[in-house]
Design an enzyme around this catalytic site. Structure first.
Site, PDB file in Angstrom:
ATOM      1  N   LYS A 174       0.852  -1.182   0.000  1.00 19.41           N
ATOM      2  CA  LYS A 174       0.000   0.000   0.000  1.00 19.41           C
ATOM      3  C   LYS A 174       0.888   1.231   0.000  1.00 19.41           C
ATOM      4  CE  LYS A 174      -1.714   2.815   2.793  1.00 19.41           C
ATOM      5  NZ  LYS A 174      -1.712   4.019   1.894  1.00 19.41           N
ATOM      6  N   GLY A 227       7.082   5.981   7.628  1.00 20.68           N
ATOM      7  CA  GLY A 227       6.209   7.151   7.649  1.00 20.68           C
ATOM      8  C   GLY A 227       6.331   7.907   8.947  1.00 20.68           C
ATOM      9  N   SER A 228       5.266   8.558   9.351  1.00 19.98           N
ATOM     10  CA  SER A 228       5.297   9.437  10.515  1.00 19.98           C
ATOM     11  C   SER A 228       5.315   8.651  11.821  1.00 19.98           C
ATOM     12  CB  SER A 228       4.081  10.359  10.507  1.00 19.98           C
ATOM     13  OG  SER A 228       2.893   9.630  10.804  1.00 19.98           O
ATOM     14  N   VAL A 231       1.617   7.707  13.103  1.00 18.13           N
ATOM     15  CA  VAL A 231       1.030   6.519  12.477  1.00 18.13           C
ATOM     16  C   VAL A 231       1.806   5.273  12.878  1.00 18.13           C
ATOM     17  CG1 VAL A 231       0.489   5.398  10.287  1.00 18.13           C
ATOM     18  CG2 VAL A 231       0.104   7.852  10.551  1.00 18.13           C
ATOM     19  N   GLY A 232       3.123   5.388  12.964  1.00 17.48           N
ATOM     20  CA  GLY A 232       3.935   4.242  13.360  1.00 17.48           C
ATOM     21  C   GLY A 232       3.557   3.697  14.723  1.00 17.48           C
ATOM     22  N   GLU A 249      10.033   2.475  10.357  1.00 13.98           N
ATOM     23  CA  GLU A 249      11.035   3.506  10.078  1.00 13.98           C
ATOM     24  C   GLU A 249      10.289   4.835  10.067  1.00 13.98           C
ATOM     25  OE1 GLU A 249      14.172   3.381  10.026  1.00 13.98           O
ATOM     26  OE2 GLU A 249      14.436   1.210  10.050  1.00 13.98           O
ATOM     27  N   CYS A 283      14.146  11.433   5.505  1.00 11.89           N
ATOM     28  CA  CYS A 283      14.234  11.218   6.949  1.00 11.89           C
ATOM     29  C   CYS A 283      15.672  11.341   7.429  1.00 11.89           C
ATOM     30  CB  CYS A 283      13.636   9.872   7.337  1.00 11.89           C
ATOM     31  SG  CYS A 283      14.370   8.465   6.493  1.00 11.89           S
ATOM     32  N   GLU A 380      11.068  17.581  13.593  1.00 14.38           N
ATOM     33  CA  GLU A 380      11.349  17.273  12.195  1.00 14.38           C
ATOM     34  C   GLU A 380      10.543  18.217  11.310  1.00 14.38           C
ATOM     35  OE1 GLU A 380      11.917  13.307   9.514  1.00 14.38           O
ATOM     36  OE2 GLU A 380      10.058  13.441  10.656  1.00 14.38           O
TER      37      GLU A 380
END
Length: 478
Positions: A174, A227-228, A231-232, A249, A283, A380
């Site tokens: 996805k 991703g963020s 969400v992680g 990651e 990142c 970030e």
């Protein structure tokens, strides 16, 4: 204009919703690059089921044969590099040169993992009785879900799916919504290279719908996410509650230390490259540079000299150094961070504004007078913004570099072996560079960070085997 559909069980198909999302060129808002299927939970369930049905045959195929399929995919990807790169540039904004380099890197990663099918994946253990055969082997997990971001729409999916496939898993990918057209071309290349039906599946859509449906499917064995942090953390909770493996990651706040004895011109070149290439949307991008106070003024002038020469524009223009932010919301976020830094007392030396009124551009931006408590030193930003901080000693600089929730990448510029080794031993980062930029690492080496940048496992290289397989111990007596 392309219509990007789902790819499930070897068939390109529309979503059951019949709905589409339009992806626009961030350099030219209003120009539609492609329409992307908007998946439903039912689409995702079909994709996981297709992967589960294909798993046994793919698992039982010899590793060398799986590797041959990846090697063939590498050749197809290389042949289509220009077409995929142009789509990537138009879809998410990075320069054509960077996009093409990314596609070729994806091809190289596929070649690397193609060879993994013929490499040893276990250990012989001397038995205590001296008579039995005691050994281990690495066995695949089953169906693996891959949730990937927009900033590297070829390289990151490839460095996840290549090891997943060669070690005998099947995959449901996805991609990020605003990188889905590029992802469709990537999957098409792998399908045309001979990846069997059901072994690799592609579903588009939002994380709240498609991502959640994937995580809830009982036949999913693992999930790898980039991703963020927000969400992680949600994925970690959901995966843990089901007892499945997860790999995360996430963010970074990467520091560079510049010592008095550094080659200041080389350091300035690489700090600018590490902070500004890809519009700072990495990142591993350099976000803050901590300079010894005795050379801070000289070094800051060198940065300004280089930053003033940067040309911002459409990524298809060969003279462009960096393109737009990937979305309008990303542009707004970066400009908000810039305003906040000014409000907190940081000195804006260059940039700080949208580069033009149309596209999602932001000027190369440099701040000085930044202190550790300021948000620009801690959060970030994910844009072309660099903060200069000053330190009296290497020890103070390392403490400032470590003063963050993240721990992905860090670098030092120095001609002193003692300083380099002190930095290596004390810096809290998963990837450590000496006289090199923070951004990037070779694909045959492990990739990942400490603290809130990553979960415990590593991506890329042979380290990827740890996540995408389990250890099986065998004791054979005759």
């Amino acid at each position: 204009m392309m219509h990007t559909r789902n790819y499930i069980g070897g068939i390109w198909c529309e979503s059951e919703s019949g709905e589409w999302s339009a992806n626009e060129n961030p350099a030219r808002p209003g120009e539609t690059v492609g329409l992307v299927a908007r998946s439903t939970e039912a689409d995702v369930r079909r994709a996981v089921d297709a992967a589960a049905e294909a798993w046994a045959a793919w698992r039982d195929l010899p590793g060398a044969k799986r590797g041959e399929v990846l090697a063939a995919a590498a050749r197809v990807l290389e042949e289509r590099a220009d077409v995929i790169a142009e789509t990537m540039t138009r879809e998410m904004g990075k320069t054509f040169a960077e996009a093409r380099g990314e596609v070729l890197r994806g091809s190289a990663i596929l070649k690397f993992y193609g060879g993994e099918g013929e490499r040893a994946n276990g250990d012989h253990i001397p038995p205590a009785d001296g008579k039995s055969l005691l050994y281990t082997r690495r066995i695949p997990l089953g169906v693996v879900g891959l949730i990937t971001p927009w900033n590297f729409p070829v390289a990151i999916p490839v460095w996840k799916l290549a090891p997943a496939l060669v070690y005998g898993n099947t995959v449901v990918l996805k991609p990020a919504g605003n990188a889905s057209v590029t992802a469709g071309l990537l999957v098409e290349a792998l399908a045309d290279a001979g990846v069997p039906a059901g072994v690799l599946n592609l579903v588009h859509g939002s994380g709240s719908v498609a991502g959640s449906a994937m995580l809830e499917h009982p036949r999913l064995a693992a999930v790898s996410f980039t991703g963020s942090n927000a969400v992680g953390k949600e994925i970690a909770v959901k995966a843990s509650s089901r007892g499945i493996k997860y790999q995360l990651e996430m963010g970074g706040k990467n520091a560079v230390i510049v010592m008095e004895d550094a080659d200041l011109d080389r350091a300035a070149d690489l700090v600018v490259s590490g902070s500004m290439k890809s519009t700072g949307q990495k990142c591993t991008a350099t976000s803050k540079v901590i300079v010894m106070r005795t050379v801070a003024g000289v070094f800051t002038e060198k940065l300004l000299e280089r930053l003033r020469k940067i040309r911002v524009g459409d990524g298809m223009d060969p003279d462009t150094y960096f393109g737009p932010l990937a979305t309008r919301s990303a542009q707004v976020s970066v400009l908000t961070h810039i305003r906040k830094a000014q409000e907190e007392g940081a000195s804006l030396l260059l940039g700080g504004c949208a580069a033009n009124a149309d596209g999602c551009f932001v000027e190369p931006t440099l701040f000085a007078g930044v202190t550790p408590a300021m948000s620009i030193a801690r959060e970030e930003i994910f844009g072309p913004v660099l903060a200069v901080m000053e330190a009296e000693s290497l020890g103070e600089a390392i403490s400032m570099a470590n003063d963050t929730d993240f721990g992905l990448s860090a670098a030092i510029f120095t001609s002193s072996l003692t300083s380099a080794m002190t930095f290596i031993s004390r810096i809290e980062a998963g990837m450590v560079k000496v006289n090199a930029e923070t951004a990037g690492v070779e694909y045959q080496a492990p990739f990942g960070g400490l603290k809130q940048s990553s979960s415990n496992s590593r991506e890329q290289g042979r380290a990827a085997m740890e996540f995408f397989t389990n250890t099986q111990t065998i004791s054979l007596s005759i």
